[in-house]
Every structure is written in C-alpha cells, then in structure tokens.
Design a protein around this motif. Sequence first.
Motif, short mmCIF file in Angstrom:
data_model
loop_
_atom_site.label_atom_id
_atom_site.label_comp_id
_atom_site.label_asym_id
_atom_site.label_seq_id
_atom_site.Cartn_x
_atom_site.Cartn_y
_atom_site.Cartn_z
N SER A 1 37.21 77.09 50.67
CA SER A 1 38.07 75.94 50.96
C SER A 1 38.46 75.89 52.44
O SER A 1 38.72 74.82 52.98
CB SER A 1 39.32 75.98 50.08
N ASP B 1 46.45 80.74 49.92
CA ASP B 1 46.89 79.71 48.97
C ASP B 1 45.90 79.47 47.84
O ASP B 1 46.30 79.18 46.71
CB ASP B 1 47.14 78.39 49.70
N HIS B 2 44.61 79.57 48.15
CA HIS B 2 43.59 79.23 47.16
C HIS B 2 42.71 80.42 46.78
O HIS B 2 41.81 80.28 45.96
CB HIS B 2 42.70 78.10 47.68
N SER C 1 43.94 79.29 53.67
CA SER C 1 43.05 79.00 52.55
C SER C 1 42.93 80.19 51.62
O SER C 1 42.99 80.06 50.40
CB SER C 1 41.68 78.58 53.07
N SER D 1 40.35 81.64 48.39
CA SER D 1 38.96 81.23 48.59
C SER D 1 38.69 80.96 50.06
O SER D 1 39.41 80.20 50.70
CB SER D 1 38.66 79.96 47.78
#
Length: 408
Positions: A156, A150-151, A147, A153
Amino acid sequence: MATWFLVIIYLAFISLGLPDSLLGSAWPVIWPDIGSSVGSAGIISMIIAGGTIVSSLASGSMIQRFGTGTITLVSCFLTAGALLGFSMAPSMAWFVVMAIPLGLGAGAVDAALNHYVADNYKAHHMNWLHCFWGVGATMGPIIMSASIADHNSWRSGYTAVAVIQFALVVILLVTLPLWKRVAAKRVHVGQNDESHGRLDQDTPAPSRLTPTAKANLFGIRGVKPSLLAFLFYCGVETTVGLWGASYLVGTGNITAEKAALWISLYYGGITIGRLVTGFITLKVSNRWLIRYGQLVTIVGGIILLLPLPISSSLVGIILIGLGLAPIYPGLLHETPARFGRENSARLMGFQMAFAYTGTTTIPPLFGLVTTQFSIGLFPYIVLALLVLMFLSAEIVNRILGKQVLGTG
C-alpha cells in the motif's frame, strides 16, 4: 505564469525524490514476502541506476526532438507505472522487470528538468529544485512507515506513491502546452535584456563560449574535469549516506538507532543547506558558492579524520552535508553559461550519467575495500573523494577563466 509553472516543476522533483528512498526503507519486509534474500536489493538498485545512466545519455537528443514537457510527461508515466508494478510484485523477477522503466523514467526526467531550469531560471531556483528532491526523499520513508504501521503492508506504500505520481502525470498532461510558451517567453526577455546590456547575472548568456553546437562534447574545453566533478560529488554523497552509520557503529561504539539519526541529520543538512543557498545565490555567484561548499566539506572530512571524541563525528558529518548542498545544483546551473546553451541539453544528460556512475560504482567499491581491510578507512576515503571533487571543479575554473566564470 512562469512562477506558477515553476511550482509544477518543483512538484515533479518531489515526485522524483519519493521513489529513491522507498526500496531501502521497505526492503526488510519486502524480501521475506517475495521469497528473496536480503542482498537482492543491490541487484534492483543497480538495474535502476543502469536505466538512469542509459536514459540520461539519451536525454539530450530526446529533449531536442520531443521537448522537455513531453519527456517529463512520459518519464513520470513510466515511473508511476513501475511503482504500481512494484506494489503488485509477486516475486523478485517482477521487481527486476519493473526496475527497468523506473530507472529509465527517473534518469530522463532528472536530466530534462535540470536542463530546463538551468536554461530558463536563475540559480536560486536550481538550489530549491534539489531541495524539493530532498523533501520527496524524506517523505518516501514516512509514507512507507505509515503504510506498514497502519495497514501492515509495504504494497500500500508503493500504491500511495504511485497514485501521487499518476496525479502528477495528469497535471503535466494538462499543462503540456505551457512548457514551450514559458521557455519562449523567457528567451525573448533574456535577449531583450542582453541587447540593452542588462543581462541578469544568473541568466546564462547563449553562445558565450561556443557559438555552435559541438558534435563532440568531450572536445569542449573544461567538460572532462566537470564530468569528473559530478562523478566524485555523487560518489561521496552516496558513500557517506550508505556507509556513514556503519562507520559510526563500528568505530564509535554507538547504537544503530543513534547512528541512523546522525545520518538523517546529514541528509537534513543537504536539504536545509539547499533551501538557504537558494537565498544566498541572490547575492553570491555560483562559482563562489561551489568553492565555499567544497571547502566546508573538506573541513568536515578533516574533523572526521582527527582523533577527537565520537561526538565530533556528528559535527563533521553535518558539515559535509551542509557543504555538499550548493555544489550539485550550482554545477548544473552553470552548464549553459560555461559550455553554451547549444550544448547544454546533451551535456546535461552526460553529467547525469557520470553522476549516476559515481553513485553506482564508488559506494560498492568502498564496500569491497572495507571488506578486505577495515571500516576505519571511511574518513580517509571520504576526504580523498572530497579533495578530488574540489580539484576537478577548480581545474574547470582555471580552464574557463575568470571572465566567464565571474557571471552567475
């Protein structure tokens, strides 16, 4: 039906392990984001642990009143909601509030599922149950790491785990009527087998020790040292996991990355050990597996203590992990056979409470000791805890006698 139903229980234990490793893996990016401090994670952890102790103590009466299925459903809903709340947390105060339902839910589902499996399934299923907890605890950081990568964050990551938990809530809701049917069927089969003198070795015989439920659980022979065994077990398991890397870095002059890898092998030893132990229980009784496991841990502790090359510390840590593998699930599965099915639901809650007390108190106490003295005391304290755990379990064996403990 009982076999497929067991898969649902395994899934529930994976979900129980998922949140346990999330906070630590995500905290380095959480605390700057919410304007907290690096040490605040300890406050959240203690609130979660406090909630688990409270719900564990109350789980026995709740199970008897509402049933295991309902308690598991409500508890998973609480943990799912708490994790979703973490994902939206704007401040430390929000984390503190959400930690309460997370702890309450985790403690209740832990005690409920352990009681259900101990009362309705054979010993190898208990080992595999806790193996799946290890699977969940391993998956948590992987999900969080993905998370963040990839994001960018941590939120998430918590959302993803919350979605998994809510999916389990739906499954539990649909299968809720099956809990009583499976338990009733297995009790009926067990009674028929016992009446023909064929009670399975790993099936706890009802009322073998205590024909009626005891109001004072502490008055049952062997309960007090058994509770101490749980306290020392979880205390030493968490102490090695929390402080092992610091000891290796502080005394072995190895990098933090290598130390973290070695500790991951320690948890891997526990998880793989429980998978293998599940098969061994088909031939060897819990009593002997618990004893052998404790002796292996003591050997590992002695290796840590000896003035050997630092590489030997890895051997000692892995041996401790492998030795710990059968102890906790074995002690849990023995509960109905040792102390009576009539008492096992409430006693399982007390055992969980003592286990969480060990998790909550012993590692911080070790931290205080090392602050005043040295991290070099790590192998001495670990070995002392392992010996105390061994003595507590052996006292139970001596009190209850070979005739009862020779079974399952």
